[in-house]
Design a protein around this motif. Structure first.
Motif, mmCIF file in Angstrom:
data_model
loop_
_atom_site.group_PDB
_atom_site.id
_atom_site.type_symbol
_atom_site.label_atom_id
_atom_site.label_comp_id
_atom_site.label_asym_id
_atom_site.label_seq_id
_atom_site.Cartn_x
_atom_site.Cartn_y
_atom_site.Cartn_z
ATOM 1 N N ASN A 176 0.762 -1.192 -0.077
ATOM 2 C CA ASN A 176 -0.068 -0.053 -0.100
ATOM 3 C C ASN A 176 0.806 1.094 -0.037
ATOM 4 O OD1 ASN A 176 -2.508 -1.257 -0.289
ATOM 5 N ND2 ASN A 176 -2.878 -1.324 2.143
ATOM 6 N N GLY A 177 1.916 1.372 -0.820
ATOM 7 C CA GLY A 177 2.890 2.532 -1.000
ATOM 8 C C GLY A 177 3.789 2.589 0.307
ATOM 9 N N ALA A 178 3.712 1.854 1.532
ATOM 10 C CA ALA A 178 4.375 2.383 2.545
ATOM 11 C C ALA A 178 6.465 1.668 2.354
ATOM 12 C CB ALA A 178 4.077 1.221 3.945
ATOM 13 N N VAL A 179 7.043 2.519 2.693
ATOM 14 C CA VAL A 179 8.400 2.232 2.543
ATOM 15 C C VAL A 179 8.814 1.599 3.895
ATOM 16 C CG1 VAL A 179 10.636 3.501 2.141
ATOM 17 C CG2 VAL A 179 8.647 4.413 0.991
ATOM 18 N N LEU A 180 9.146 0.399 3.796
ATOM 19 C CA LEU A 180 9.558 -0.446 4.887
ATOM 20 C C LEU A 180 10.852 -1.023 4.824
ATOM 21 C CD1 LEU A 180 6.317 -2.407 5.457
ATOM 22 C CD2 LEU A 180 7.012 -0.331 6.694
ATOM 23 N N PRO A 181 11.769 -1.153 5.750
ATOM 24 C CA PRO A 181 12.934 -1.788 5.546
ATOM 25 C C PRO A 181 13.066 -3.164 4.883
ATOM 26 C CG PRO A 181 12.378 -1.629 7.961
ATOM 27 C CD PRO A 181 11.329 -1.247 7.192
ATOM 28 N N GLY A 182 14.099 -3.438 3.974
ATOM 29 C CA GLY A 182 14.040 -4.279 3.072
ATOM 30 C C GLY A 182 15.547 -4.918 2.690
ATOM 31 N N ILE A 183 15.957 -5.227 1.472
ATOM 32 C CA ILE A 183 17.043 -5.785 1.220
ATOM 33 C C ILE A 183 18.320 -5.089 1.566
ATOM 34 C CG2 ILE A 183 16.854 -5.342 -1.062
ATOM 35 C CD1 ILE A 183 18.293 -8.591 0.342
ATOM 36 N N THR A 184 18.121 -3.712 1.226
ATOM 37 C CA THR A 184 19.429 -2.958 1.348
ATOM 38 C C THR A 184 19.842 -2.927 2.933
ATOM 39 O OG1 THR A 184 18.056 -1.102 1.551
ATOM 40 C CG2 THR A 184 18.699 -1.518 -0.744
ATOM 41 N N ASP A 185 18.650 -2.900 3.707
ATOM 42 C CA ASP A 185 18.894 -2.683 4.999
ATOM 43 C C ASP A 185 19.525 -3.917 5.724
ATOM 44 O OD1 ASP A 185 17.035 -0.327 6.150
ATOM 45 O OD2 ASP A 185 15.968 -1.450 4.602
ATOM 46 N N LEU A 186 19.155 -5.187 4.963
ATOM 47 C CA LEU A 186 19.848 -6.343 5.516
ATOM 48 C C LEU A 186 21.333 -6.594 4.965
ATOM 49 C CD1 LEU A 186 19.565 -9.205 6.682
ATOM 50 C CD2 LEU A 186 18.956 -10.029 4.525
ATOM 51 N N LEU A 187 21.412 -6.114 3.676
ATOM 52 C CA LEU A 187 22.972 -5.888 3.253
ATOM 53 C C LEU A 187 23.775 -5.059 3.980
ATOM 54 C CD1 LEU A 187 22.334 -6.190 -0.482
ATOM 55 C CD2 LEU A 187 23.295 -7.839 0.925
ATOM 56 N N ALA A 188 23.091 -3.821 4.678
ATOM 57 C CA ALA A 188 24.009 -2.889 5.280
ATOM 58 C C ALA A 188 23.886 -3.412 6.616
ATOM 59 C CB ALA A 188 23.331 -1.628 5.060
ATOM 60 N N SER A 189 23.631 -4.418 7.142
ATOM 61 C CA SER A 189 23.684 -4.951 8.405
ATOM 62 C C SER A 189 22.794 -4.092 9.387
ATOM 63 C CB SER A 189 24.900 -5.076 9.031
ATOM 64 O OG SER A 189 25.546 -6.086 8.216
ATOM 65 N N GLU A 190 21.916 -3.226 8.863
ATOM 66 C CA GLU A 190 21.002 -2.658 9.830
ATOM 67 C C GLU A 190 19.547 -3.070 10.237
ATOM 68 O OE1 GLU A 190 20.419 1.134 7.708
ATOM 69 O OE2 GLU A 190 22.547 1.664 7.540
ATOM 70 N N ALA A 191 19.299 -4.345 9.900
ATOM 71 C CA ALA A 191 18.089 -5.194 9.994
ATOM 72 C C ALA A 191 18.532 -6.699 9.939
ATOM 73 C CB ALA A 191 16.982 -4.754 9.084
ATOM 74 N N GLN A 192 17.426 -7.429 10.544
ATOM 75 C CA GLN A 192 17.508 -9.131 10.378
ATOM 76 C C GLN A 192 16.344 -9.420 9.531
ATOM 77 O OE1 GLN A 192 19.964 -10.660 12.086
ATOM 78 N NE2 GLN A 192 20.795 -8.695 13.024
ATOM 79 N N PHE A 193 16.420 -10.683 9.195
ATOM 80 C CA PHE A 193 15.685 -11.187 8.242
ATOM 81 C C PHE A 193 14.038 -10.907 8.935
ATOM 82 C CE2 PHE A 193 18.717 -13.991 6.367
ATOM 83 C CZ PHE A 193 18.395 -13.919 5.096
ATOM 84 N N VAL A 194 13.831 -11.227 10.149
ATOM 85 C CA VAL A 194 12.531 -11.061 10.517
ATOM 86 C C VAL A 194 12.033 -9.560 10.423
ATOM 87 C CG1 VAL A 194 12.714 -12.986 12.212
ATOM 88 C CG2 VAL A 194 13.516 -10.636 12.906
ATOM 89 N N ASP A 195 12.915 -8.620 10.416
ATOM 90 C CA ASP A 195 12.584 -6.969 10.188
ATOM 91 C C ASP A 195 12.296 -6.873 8.749
ATOM 92 O OD1 ASP A 195 13.321 -7.007 12.935
ATOM 93 O OD2 ASP A 195 15.259 -6.585 12.479
ATOM 94 N N ILE A 196 12.815 -7.555 7.671
ATOM 95 C CA ILE A 196 12.586 -7.271 6.419
ATOM 96 C C ILE A 196 11.498 -7.916 5.503
ATOM 97 C CG2 ILE A 196 14.816 -6.277 6.292
ATOM 98 C CD1 ILE A 196 15.647 -8.988 4.662
ATOM 99 N N ILE A 197 11.008 -8.754 6.063
ATOM 100 C CA ILE A 197 9.906 -9.644 5.675
ATOM 101 C C ILE A 197 8.715 -9.171 6.045
ATOM 102 C CG2 ILE A 197 9.038 -12.042 5.008
ATOM 103 C CD1 ILE A 197 11.709 -13.343 5.537
ATOM 104 N N HIS A 198 7.755 -8.884 4.921
ATOM 105 C CA HIS A 198 6.510 -8.252 5.080
ATOM 106 C C HIS A 198 5.498 -9.256 4.289
ATOM 107 C CE1 HIS A 198 8.945 -4.971 6.666
ATOM 108 N NE2 HIS A 198 9.514 -5.006 5.681
ATOM 109 N N CYS A 199 3.983 -8.788 4.589
ATOM 110 C CA CYS A 199 2.985 -9.690 4.085
ATOM 111 C C CYS A 199 2.434 -8.711 2.938
ATOM 112 C CB CYS A 199 2.033 -10.075 5.060
ATOM 113 S SG CYS A 199 2.493 -11.041 6.259
#
Length: 708
Positions: free
Chosen positions: A575-598
């Motif tokens: 719905n147009g929301a900008v959420l943490p994703g693959i760049t955050d995981l590569l940059a070590s700023e997030a984990q898998f549970v933080d970047i996977i959305h429904c």
């Protein structure tokens, strides 16, 4: 250029064709197997036969209950445990024992135990070239021992105390003689070890006995000397005389004190009776007096006479008065006797007191004497214990010495092992077994030939067939090349597109199909990754969203990974929301549970482009294959939207089970055609072109799902 072309269809292996090829070549397979079997028989016939024989040794106690030493006669001697039997196995295979057997049987004279004697020409050439050690430089004894160990096997039977000695040789008689000689040498070695141990024990006991005799003599002399010097008189029960007298005096003193107390009590009772006017004849001690008993009897008789005469005479009659006068005299006599008894009791009490004082004085003297005797007795007992201990040890050593000496004189020391199965001369060799070798060679050759035939038929392509339900394009339309990379295509779905490669100007075919067709193909092929390249940019990225939702509708667990620059593929799903994703995981700023959305409109999951700096994320781009492997493990299929990337970028994402797709709105677009040519020239031959046309609505009526 125009024409009709068909794409390479999905293929499958035709098992019927494969096995028909085996039936076709059965004669060749049979002949090869028979030839190899014949060669195996020839080789088995040429090989020198080897014979094997074995001897079995049982580890057990050989000592008889009648000849067992007295110290061990009442207890069973423990048999060796498993570790002990394993130690005996090592003893049997020891170098010293094998050298004795080799010398006894003169094994050094046999060619099979000396490799340098019959070295072949090839072996000598290898020695000259330095590729093989010269056995002649090794001592003959070491060469024989090495060959001996190679032919010998000594092992313990599982869960038993049985040791098996096996030996193989080209000579059948030697194969039986060697294990038998080893068993005899082992038993003799055990017996010799026992004899040596017994001899050492006898010598040691002899020296100890001589020393103990001297010590026993000295200890007993000390006891006798101390007893004479201390003047200790010993009574019964081996106790000092003073102690016994002290015990007797204590008993006598207790008796005298008890007697005195009894006499004093009697005197007090008699005195109270006399003082109070009570008739003393009522006291037991008074009645026990014989005189008082006679006076009492006379008193009773007088009372009887008075009673008789009172019936005929009056009280004043002289007869009655005389009797009453006698009765009064008797009462006075009884009272007098009671007083005499009282004085006697007092005298007896005084005598008891005097005796008590004398006994007490004697008792005090004996206490001092008994204490002195006790101290001397303690020292005497210590000396006697030492003498007794030395005497018992001497007697024990004398008994053991006599037993050991008798065994040594009679040479009776049985070994704790016996041979219960002797080696016999083998009738047939154990190697080579010609029939099993021939059968094994025949079976192995048949199997290898079948595998070779199957592989030849498989690689020839004759056993390949089209898979049912595969993609079959209809036709192509005429097209003209615009330049070296020019291609032309129609926009109709399920239609082939021709691409002309710049190197050889060769026309290739790419099928353009619908999203549903691609989804069905991916599900049927059990693909793990679907990688979509969108040369036209953001507009064509919607195809990946529709493909992921289409596959998710079939019940599979699907994830969409958005690798576009601005995240256009994932925005409609969130719905147009900008959420943490693959760049955050590569940059070590997030984990898998933080970047996977429904996905808000399907059962699909999504990883958006993310909010981290792309430049920082690209520094860890080498982690992308590892991330892809992890996602592939967790999901049934991963759909990757790459955007307008090239073949090099696609190569980072591919793995076994991957499908590369081109997402295009206008097939004639130059960017689409150049991307197709680039992928095809990089080895991605089985390309499909898919457009954003689907049989489902992009936003179903299902309610929004919360983010994972």
């Amino acid at each position: 250029m125009s024409g009709v072309h068909t794409v390479d269809p999905d293929i499958d292996v035709d098992l019927g064709t494969l096995f028909a090829n085996i039936a076709k070549n059965w004669l060749r397979i049979l002949i090869a197997a028979l030839v190899v079997m014949a060669l195996a028989l020839v080789v088995a016939s040429v090989i020198s036969p080897l014979y094997k024989s074995e001897t079995r040794i049982l580890i057990e106690t050989r000592e008889s209950v009648y000849t067992r030493p007295d110290s061990a006669r009442n207890t069973d001697r423990p048999i060796l445990d498993q570790e002990g039997v394993a130690s005996q196995v090592e003893l049997i295979s020891s170098a010293d024992l094998l050298k004795k057997v080799a010398a006894k049987l003169n094994l050094a004279s046999r060619p099979e135990f000396d490799g340098s004697a019959d070295m072949s020409v090839i072996g000598r050439l290898l020695v000259l070239a330095g590729l093989k050690n010269d056995l002649s430089e090794i001592p003959a004894e070491e060469r024989v021992l090495k060959a001996f160990r190679e032919k010998l096997t000594v092992h313990q039977v599982s869960d038993s105390r049985v040791i098996v000695v096996e030996f193989s040789s080209k000579d059948r008689r030697l194969a039986a003689a060697v294990p038998q000689a080893i068993a005899e040498a082992y038993v003799n070695l055990q017996r010799e070890a026992k004899l040596q141990s017994n001899s050492d024990a006898t010598e040691w006991l002899e020296l100890e006995i001589d020393d103990l005799r001297t010590r026993v003599r000295d200890a007993e002399a000390k006891v006798a000397s101390f007893r004479a010097e201390s003047d200790i008189l010993v009574g019964g029960n081996d106790a000092p005389l003073a102690t016994q007298q002290l015990s007797e005096l204590s008993t006598e003193l207790s008796r005298v004190r008890a007697s005195r107390s009894s006499v004093e009590a009697k005197a007090i009772a008699v005195k109270k009776a006399l003082d109070s006017g009570i008739s003393p004849d009522s006291l037991p001690d008074v009645l026990e007096s014989p005189l008082i008993q006679r006076l009492r009897e006379r008193q009773v008789q007088l009372n009887a006479d008075i009673a008789d005469l009172s019936t005929t005479l009056l009280e004043n009659h002289p007869r009655i008065k005389a009797l009453r006068s006698q009765l009064v005299d008797l009462d006075h006599q009884i009272a007098t006797e009671a007083r005499k008894l009282l004085r006697s009791l007092k005298t007896e009490a005084e005598t008891a007191k005097i005796r008590e004082r004398e006994l007490l004085a004697d008792l005090n003297k004996l206490k001092v004497e008994s204490a002195r005797a006790g101290e001397k007795q303690v020292e005497l007992r210590a000396l006697e214990r030492e003498a007794t201990a030395q005497r018992e040890l001497l007697e024990s050593y004398l008994t053991r010495y006599r037993e050991a000496a008798s065994r040594q004189d009679r040479n009776y020391l049985p070994a704790d092992a016996r041979v219960f199965q002797e080696a016999t001369v083998p009738a047939a060799p154990y190697f080579p077994k010609r029939l099993p070798i021939a059968i094994s060679a025949f079976a192995a050759t048949v199997l290898i030939m079948i595998i070779v035939s199957l592989l030849r038929e498989l690689f020839s392509g004759r056993a390949m067939r089209e898979r049912h339900g595969s993609l079959t394009p209809v036709s192509t339309v005429p097209m003209e090349a615009t330049n070296n990379h020019a291609v032309a295509a129609t926009a109709a779905p399920n239609q082939a597109v021709h691409v002309s490669a710049p190197a050889n100007d060769r026309t290739v075919t790419i099928s353009r199909v619908t999203v549903k067709t691609v989804a069905d193909r991916l599900i049927a092929a059990r693909a793990s990754r679907a990688i979509l390249v969108s040369p036209e940019g953001d507009e064509a990225a919607a195809t990946s969203v529709m493909l992921a939702r289409q596959i998710a509708d079939s019940g599979l667990r699907v994830l969409l990974l958005d690798l576009t620059a601005n995240g256009v593929a994932s925005l409609p799903m969130l719905n147009g929301a900008v959420l943490p994703g693959i760049t955050d995981l590569l940059a070590s700023e997030a984990q898998f549970v933080d970047i996977i959305h429904c996905d808000h409109y399907s059962e699909c999951d999504v990883i958006p482009a993310g909010t981290a700096s792309p430049a920082r994320a690209m520094r860890a781009v080498e982690r992308l294959p590892i991330i892809m492997n992890s996602l592939t493990t967790a999901y049934d299929m991963v759909v990757v939207e790459c955007g307008p990337t090239d073949a090099v970028g696609v190569s980072r994402l591919t793995a076994p089970g991957s499908e590369v797709l081109i997402s295009a709105i206008e097939p004639r677009n130059r960017a689409v055609l150049n991307a197709a040519a680039d992928l095809r020239s990089s080895g991605y031959e089985d390309l499909l072109m898919v457009g954003p046309v689907s049989g489902r609505s992009p936003q179903p009526d299902a309610g929004n799902r919360s983010a994972a």
